[in-house]
Design an enzyme around this catalytic site. Sequence first.
Site: not given
Length: 429
Positions: A401, A405
């Site tokens: 992450h 995204d």
Amino acid sequence: MARITFKLPDIGEGIAAAEVTAWHVKAGAVVREDEPLVDVMTDKATVEISAPFTARVIALHATPGETVPVGAELIVFETDQEAAVATTESAVAASPPAPPPPASPARAPALAETAAGPAGVSAPAAPEPVPAPMARRAPGSRPLASPAVRRRAYEAGVPLQFVAGTGPEGRITHADLDRTLAGGETERPASAPQDAVEEVPVIGLRRRIAERMQDTKRRIPHFSYIEEVDVTALEDLRKSLNERHGKARPRLTLLPFLVRALAKALPDFPGLNARYDDAAGLVRQHSALHVGIATQTPAGLVVPVLRHAGALDLWACAAGIAALADAAREGRIARDDLSGSTLTITSLGALGGLATTPVINAPEVAIVGVNKISVRPVYMEGAGGGFVPRKIMNLSSSFDHRVVDGVVAAEFVQRLRHLLEQPATLFVE
């Protein structure tokens, strides 16, 4: 009688130290030339070091899990063979690096290719020692066996705790395993309450895996995205191709189709076919797809790499995956085949369950997990409608992450889903 101190040899590749993972001998035992002495693991390989000559073991100078430098004392031998003494003294007097004793890849899967030199000492054969009587193990104790014996037992489905060992300290030999496979007696105890506690050292490959997994989960904020895929048409195509070509071509599993789907999808998602150098603050996006294939072996999980996977057809891909998996399980995988992947696939086959949350193979930024295929009722819209049986498989993917995204990950998985559900699109430019 002469005493000879055997030191950890230079096993090549600039290795300065190695971890002792398993002894195959004990003090007082007589070993013959070329019999296994000890397994050691470096950052690059697991190596089984063999006896340079026939002798009696007087002392061992390292314990499993201990890391020792090259040149450190490992074993003290006692022998009356002049040739062995002379050859050893000659080797010690020679300029470094000293010729190492015979070293071969251990049967446990290597982290990389072993770089061991040829045997540098030899001796006349000595009379074979009288085999030790069968030794009974204490309840709950761990059976002793070489990596080769453990691999054979694993492949044959034989629990080693039920095999009677005739080697030193009850070590299980190939002959013991042969006797069990042929229907010989085992050590199956009568049913009784068991309260033994076995302490298993986390060493060797298992320790490397533990350290790597811990570091990966500590540094990378994972998130997972799970989607179901209707693979009915894909499975029909796979079955048809296998039946058409039979043994003339490698057998196709689902993985070559998934690799092809990755190769088709990733050009639109370059940030996922990438490696993140967090120290330098760089994401290196690769044009070539080098797929890591997570492979379970008797010693633990390794990830051999199928290079330039996007340039392979289905059968070349299937052959490459099978060859890498076999080499990994048999402990003969090359060092270069265990590094450089840009995205990893993990699959538990029929044990895949409904969903998983796979751990990223750092420094990659994504991993795609294959779960089991099951037949489920699916409502089909349109003329006729109604529920029909379809073959459904979940894809469980994890992403880094920090650089991926959620919407990008979702779009990527949906692209894979479309390609797998419409397999003709895998072959359309």
